[in-house]
Design a protein around this motif. Sequence first.
Motif, mmCIF file in Angstrom:
data_model
loop_
_atom_site.group_PDB
_atom_site.id
_atom_site.type_symbol
_atom_site.label_atom_id
_atom_site.label_comp_id
_atom_site.label_asym_id
_atom_site.label_seq_id
_atom_site.Cartn_x
_atom_site.Cartn_y
_atom_site.Cartn_z
ATOM 1 N N ARG A 14 0.818 -1.208 0.000
ATOM 2 C CA ARG A 14 0.000 0.000 0.000
ATOM 3 C C ARG A 14 0.851 1.256 0.000
ATOM 4 N NH1 ARG A 14 -3.200 -3.664 2.872
ATOM 5 N NH2 ARG A 14 -5.434 -3.536 2.419
ATOM 6 N N GLY B 22 -3.367 4.941 1.516
ATOM 7 C CA GLY B 22 -3.970 3.655 1.825
ATOM 8 C C GLY B 22 -4.296 2.834 0.594
ATOM 9 N N ASP C 1 -9.626 2.494 3.226
ATOM 10 C CA ASP C 1 -9.987 3.531 4.191
ATOM 11 C C ASP C 1 -11.492 3.649 4.324
ATOM 12 O OD1 ASP C 1 -7.375 4.068 4.731
ATOM 13 O OD2 ASP C 1 -7.232 5.816 3.426
#
Length: 965
Positions: free
Chosen positions: A167, A172, A552
Amino acid sequence: MREVIVMGLAGAGNGPARAREQFLREGAVEGGVRSPILDSWQRSRSLGLTPDGCELPYSADLDLDGRLIRAAVPVLDRLQSRFEGRSMNVSLADGRGAVLQRRFGEASLVRRLAAIQSVPGFVFAERFGGTNGIGLALAERQLVTVYGAEHFAERSQSNACTAIPVRDLLSGRIEGVLCLGFPLTDADPALNAVIRKAAGAIERRLLEQSSTRERALLEAYLDARRHTPGGDTSADTGGNGQLSELAESGLDWRDQLILKEKATELITSAQRAAVEVSLPGGRRVTLLSRPVTSASGVEGMVIEAVLPASHQRLAVPADAGAPPVPLVEPVLAAAGPPPERPSDVAPGRAVAKRTAREPGIPGVPGAADAAPDRATRGVVLVGEPGVGKFAVAARRRLELLSEASTRIGTTLDVSRTARELAEMAVPRLADFVTIDLPEAVLRGEEPPDPRSDLHRTVVHGIHDDCPFYPAGERVELRPSTPQLRCLAAGEPVLEPDLRAAAGWIAQDPGHAQRLLDHHVHSLIAVPLLARGIALGVASFYRSADPAPFGDDDRALAQELAARAAICIDNARRYTREHAMVLALQRSLLPRSFPEQNAVEVAHRYLPAESGAGGDWFDVIPLSGTRIALIVGDVVGHGMHAAATMGRLRIAARNFAELDLGPDEVLTQLDNLVGRLDRDEDSAEGTADSPGIIGATCLYAIYDPTSQQCVMARSGHPPPAIVRPDGTVTFPDLPDGPPLGLGGLPFETAAFHLPEGSRLVLYTDGLIRDRHRDVDAALDLLRRAVAQQDRSPEETCEAVVRAVVPHHPTDDIALLVARTQALAPHRIATWDVPADPALVSGIRAAVTRRLAEWGLDEAVFATELLLSELVTNALRYGTEPIQVRLLYDRTLICEVSDASSTAPHLRHAASTDEGGRGLFLVAQLAQAWGTRYTADGKIIWAECALEAPNGKPGVTEAHFDDIPAI
C-alpha cells in the motif's frame, strides 16, 4: 498455521482436494475448506471459469520505471539473495494483478517453469486465474496463503504461495502485490513474517519517495526566494521543522494546528490564493498559497503564513482565487537538483515544514526591513495537491466519526437508530445505504441466525428512484452475496467493482443490472456486531463518485457500523424490556369490566414512548347497585413501577370489597404504600433496591339509586364532570397528599350527577407535557368532552385526538363513565316498627311488590331472607329500622338500623335455640354482607334471578381474574 499447512500438504488426500472435488460436483463443502478459499471458488465458478480453462491474459502495458518498481527493486534483490539455492519464485504485481518483476532463488527455475510463472506481464487477477495468491490478495486485501488443491486452476495443484498487498502509506491505496511461490513441501510458517517485513520495506521506500519530492519542492521554493529581488539570501530554512518565528510571535500549538488544517485545504485546492484565518482571541493570520516546481518536475504548493505588525492589518483580496499581494515573484524551477540528505518527514505525513525568515516583506505597505514591528512570515506546509487531498479526507473521516457519536442512537428505537446510521453515511461516505435486520431484532430479541429472516429495514440515498429492495420486505439472500459472506465471517466485505462481483450479481441478475444502470458500482457490506452478536448487515453503495471504495472507506464503514450496532443493541434490549413491562402491565390491568347497570364505561391506556409506567384504572361493583371508579398512578417507569401498580390495584379492589368509603380506601392504600416504602428502605443497601415508592389515586363511588357520587383523591388531578347539557366542570375536590406520606386525613366530597352525566377520570400524563401549560391542556380537555350526547367510547376518542401529547413522556390512563339511574319503580322502601308482631305486614307488602315486578319465583326465598334479617335487626339493632328492595340485575334486600354492631356467621350447636339465621341467609343468597354508614349499618343480601324456563339470568356478577405478583 501448522494445521493449515498440513491440510495443504494433504492435497492428494482428504483435505482441500476432496473438498474441491465435491465443490466442482456442486456438493456441500461447508467446513471442509477455509472460508476465504470457498468464497473465491464460488466467485470463480460464478465468473464462468473452469479448472482447466483459466487462461491468463498478457499485458505489455507495464510501468517498469514507476515509483513501485523503484521502491521494490532493492527489496526484491534482498529476497533473491535470502532464498538463493531454493525453489522460490518471488514476484511483484501491480494493482491490476499484472506481474512487473520476478526473482528466483534458484536461477535454473526460469528455464523449467512455464511462461506464466517466469515471464512478467501475465495478469493474475481472480476474474482471469481463479483462486491464486495474487488474485486472492487483491480480493481479500490482506495477507493470504494458498496451498495446493486450494488453487482453482489445475496447473497450480502442486504449488503453494503467500501474497500480501503493498500500500501507499499516505493514501492507503493498494499499489501492488508481493508474492512468494514455492513447492508444497517447502511450506514454512516463517514465510509470513518474511513477506510482511518485505512489504513493509517497500511501503516505507514509497513514503520516502514522497518525502524526497516534498524536500525538492521546498528547496526549489527557497532557491527561488534567494534569487528574488528583495529576498533574503541568508534565509534560515529552519531545520527543526517547526514554525519557529511564528511561534515566537505568540502562536501556540492550537494556533499552529488551525493554520495547518487550513493550509492542507489550500494544498488540495492547487490554486494560488490568499486566505485570512481567524484565530482565538480575535487574531488574524493570512495564508498565502503559491505553486512551485522542483528541478525534477514535481509540481506542488507552498503555504506561507503572514502575521501583520501590531499597528497594521494585512489586506486580503475579496476573491480567494485571485493573486495575492505580490510578496515574491512567481517561483521558477530551481536550477539544480535538491541536496541529498535524510528525510525529516515522519512516516505517514505528507508534508515538510520549514520556517523562512527575511528582514522585510516587499510589496506590503508599512513593512520596514529592520523595523521592530515588521510583519512575521513563515512556511507552514509544503506538499502535492494529491497528498493534501488525503489529509483532508482523513480529517473529514474523523469529523464524521465524531459527529456519528452524537447523532446515532438518539432514541431507543431499533428502526430509527438504523436509519440514523444511514443518514450519517449519506452522502459523506456512500450514496446509498441499505440496512437489513432479522425480525427477531426488530422485536427486541437476539437473532438465532442473523443470516435468516432478514427484513429490509432502511433504504436511504441521495435520491429515491434507485431500485433497491424496498423497506419493509423480507430479503432472501444467497450465501454468495457480500452481505451473507460478511455475516458468516464477521468481517466487512469490500466489492470495489460490482460489475465483476459475481456473488452479488448471482443473487438476482436482473435486479443487479438495474442497479448498475443507475451507476451503482461499488459496495461495502458490514456486519452489525455488538457483544459478539450479529444483529444484521449494513450495505454502503457508491454511484455518484466514479472512484471505487477503498480500504480507508471500508475501515470507516466498519467503525460507523460498530458504533451504530452498539446503539441498535441497546435499543433492541430496551425494546425487549419495554415489551416485557408492557405485557406485565397489561396483564395487571382489567381485561374487561363486570356487567352492571350503574354506569356505561370506556377506557384507554397509552404507554409512554420512553417506557411503561404504573398507571392503572378499575371499575368495581359494590353492594346496593353502586359502582366504584378508581384511577391511579405509581411514580416512575419500568418493571418496578408496573409491579407496584399491580399490588396497589389488587389492594384497592380488596379494600373496595369491604364496602369502605373513598376516604377510608385511600387511608388503607396510604398505609400500604408506607409499608412498601419502608421495605424498600431496608433493602437500600442491595443492588436490587428499586428506590422510593410513591403514588397518586382518585377514588369515586356512584350510587344509581340516589344519583350521588362521592369522591376522594390523594395528589391526583381532579376529574372532569360533564353534565347532560354539555357543561364541563372540574370540581373543587379536596386534595390529600400522595400515597405513602401518611399523617394527614383524606376528605370526601359528594356531587349530584343527573342521569346521562359523564365522569372523566385520567392520570396526569394526559395534561402534563413539557411543551405546553397545564391550564392549556385542561382547556383542550374541556373542549374535547363538552359535546352533548356523546358515548363514553366517542368521548375517549375525542380526548385522545385533541389532548394526548404527540410524544407522551408519561403513561396515560383514561376512564370515562356515563351515569345511569335505577328507575324509582324498581326501588321499594318500608319502615319497620319495633313490634315484632307487625313484621308480617312487611312480608306481605314485599310479596305484593315482587308480584308487581313479576318475580313470583323469588317470593319464598326473599320472605325467608327478610324474616331473618329483620328479626336480627329487631333483636340486636337500634331504631330506626328500614327495609329496602332493589330490582336490578339481581334482587337486593337491605335492612338498615342505627347500630354499628356487626353480625357474624357461625355454626350453631345442636342445643342452641338460635344462631342459624345468618347461616340461612348465606345459603339462600348468592352474596351478602354489611356496610357501615354515618347513621349505622346496612345488612344486605343479593338473590340471583332466574330467567323463564328455569334458565339462570345473565346478570350474575363477574369479577376479573387478577394475576398474582
